[in-house]
Design an enzyme around this catalytic site. Sequence first.
Site, mmCIF file in Angstrom:
data_model
loop_
_atom_site.group_PDB
_atom_site.id
_atom_site.type_symbol
_atom_site.label_atom_id
_atom_site.label_comp_id
_atom_site.label_asym_id
_atom_site.label_seq_id
_atom_site.Cartn_x
_atom_site.Cartn_y
_atom_site.Cartn_z
ATOM 1 N N GLU A 55 2.192 -5.589 10.252
ATOM 2 C CA GLU A 55 1.720 -4.215 10.441
ATOM 3 C C GLU A 55 2.721 -3.538 11.370
ATOM 4 O O GLU A 55 2.921 -3.972 12.507
ATOM 5 C CB GLU A 55 0.324 -4.216 11.057
ATOM 6 C CG GLU A 55 -0.745 -4.904 10.216
ATOM 7 C CD GLU A 55 -1.255 -4.032 9.074
ATOM 8 O OE1 GLU A 55 -0.970 -2.819 9.086
ATOM 9 O OE2 GLU A 55 -1.946 -4.564 8.194
ATOM 10 N N HIS B 168 3.208 -3.771 6.062
ATOM 11 C CA HIS B 168 2.126 -2.788 5.974
ATOM 12 C C HIS B 168 2.216 -1.810 7.141
ATOM 13 O O HIS B 168 3.170 -1.836 7.919
ATOM 14 C CB HIS B 168 0.778 -3.507 5.993
ATOM 15 C CG HIS B 168 0.496 -4.291 4.756
ATOM 16 N ND1 HIS B 168 -0.440 -3.923 3.820
ATOM 17 C CD2 HIS B 168 1.045 -5.445 4.287
ATOM 18 C CE1 HIS B 168 -0.468 -4.797 2.830
ATOM 19 N NE2 HIS B 168 0.429 -5.737 3.099
ATOM 20 N N HIS C 27 0.875 -1.164 0.000
ATOM 21 C CA HIS C 27 0.000 0.000 0.000
ATOM 22 C C HIS C 27 0.916 1.218 0.000
ATOM 23 O O HIS C 27 1.723 1.394 0.922
ATOM 24 C CB HIS C 27 -0.920 0.006 1.220
ATOM 25 C CG HIS C 27 -1.982 -1.053 1.154
ATOM 26 N ND1 HIS C 27 -2.447 -1.733 2.269
ATOM 27 C CD2 HIS C 27 -2.677 -1.554 0.100
ATOM 28 C CE1 HIS C 27 -3.385 -2.593 1.904
ATOM 29 N NE2 HIS C 27 -3.539 -2.497 0.584
ATOM 30 N N GLU D 53 1.729 3.351 3.102
ATOM 31 C CA GLU D 53 2.225 2.663 4.297
ATOM 32 C C GLU D 53 3.727 2.458 4.098
ATOM 33 O O GLU D 53 4.156 1.527 3.431
ATOM 34 C CB GLU D 53 1.469 1.354 4.489
ATOM 35 C CG GLU D 53 -0.033 1.589 4.719
ATOM 36 C CD GLU D 53 -0.877 0.327 4.690
ATOM 37 O OE1 GLU D 53 -0.299 -0.779 4.694
ATOM 38 O OE2 GLU D 53 -2.120 0.452 4.640
#
Length: 458
Positions: free
Chosen positions: A324, A231, A93, A96
């Site tokens: 993440e 991410h 993404h 990110e």
Amino acid sequence: MEKYLLVLAILAVFLAVGRSATEEDDGLDFKHHRYTELEQILRKTAEAHPDITRLYSVGKSYEKRNLWALEISDNPGKHELGEPEFKYIGNMHGNEVVGRELLLDLVQYLTAEYKKGNQRVRSLVDNTRIHIMPTMNPDGYEKAADMMESGKKDWLTGRANAQGIDLNRNFPDLDRIVYRMESLGGPNNHLEDGVSQQLLKSVNKKRVAPETEALVAWIEQYPFALSANMHGGDLVANYPYDESRSGRSQEYAKCPDDAVFKRLARSYSLNQPEMSDPNRKGCDMDNGDSFVDGITNGADWYSVDGGMQDFNYLNSNSFEITLELGCDKFPPASQLKKAWKDNKESMLAFMEQVHTGVKGVVTEAGSEKRGNGQKEGIADATIKVDSINHDITSAHGGDYWRLLVPGEHLVTASAPGYKSQTKKCVVKEDSPATICDFQLEKDNSIDDLLREIDSYVE
């Protein structure tokens, strides 16, 4: 004289402070890098370390930017028999960005430390073929960076590629197929090869981005055994399955290698101080998520179809998790040094997991008596572990890597035209991968039957 000594003392302190700061920073420049800067870092790193690196493009983005990957290995450009392949992917993404910068840091760290003789890094590089892609979505990043430089900030600008496609919803939805196969007793891996094109089309009616096409081809080209994609937006290590079985938005979707994936995810999270902190406040203050040990099953968090993580697991030999890396998707550059400090050990420890479980080579019994005396490897042999409904296959030379938790495992190797062979392979805690080689004998029963039929017809 006293003044001279005082100057020397001050200089010594200055040098010591400078040296300790450099060591703490690992000699890295903590800032955000636009596409041209990213490209320059990768090129300079490859040019400075040609003996252990190879820079190559996996494909191009919609706006024709290269999807660069840097290979780091003691024999770049070549798959060495018995050596596992690993990959990190960042910036899927575009907005990110922490993973993008961490991977730029990592390539510089690994190459510099290898040259210095760092034994841990040398062991990784000498025994692993490492592939690092700092950005999978360079077009989205440029949009996000433009927005940040304008003084604005939102949650979505640059997330998708230049076509507006969310790349982590764009892969073939193999979860839906494997869920059908569970009840029908069909194939449990390499699903694009094992099921009909009609079935594939029935669950995949998406406009496919060029970035997705490039990554699919890359995943299928190299025998990756372990990988992670990075991410932002939360702080957790996420593992398969990402898509719920029932269609609910939240539901634990256990995959056959659930225990393996929990162990892999913890190898990252428990080495990241904030990710594993039980007292850490959730990123969403109104509805903070609570992640035990800093890990979560993907669908239990929220269900995602068409994700890259599950595609790796269901269409290749690669076990992939999703990382993440922070609440702020595009943090200020002043926070990047802390991000490196917090994630450096986790990145190294996770890479080392590729050397766990069992590994070996599947060869044809007696083949060394032919030609040059070398045993002939059997490509695409199926490696099956008793009680785990997920098989992997051997690479071109017959070598394989099967990640497993410690314990005793019955492992079977099989291939068309050969008799299968089963061995008990013991995986020990905190030990390198157990070697389980297989020598398969030719199965002549079909040939004998055909000859018998021919003689009867005559």
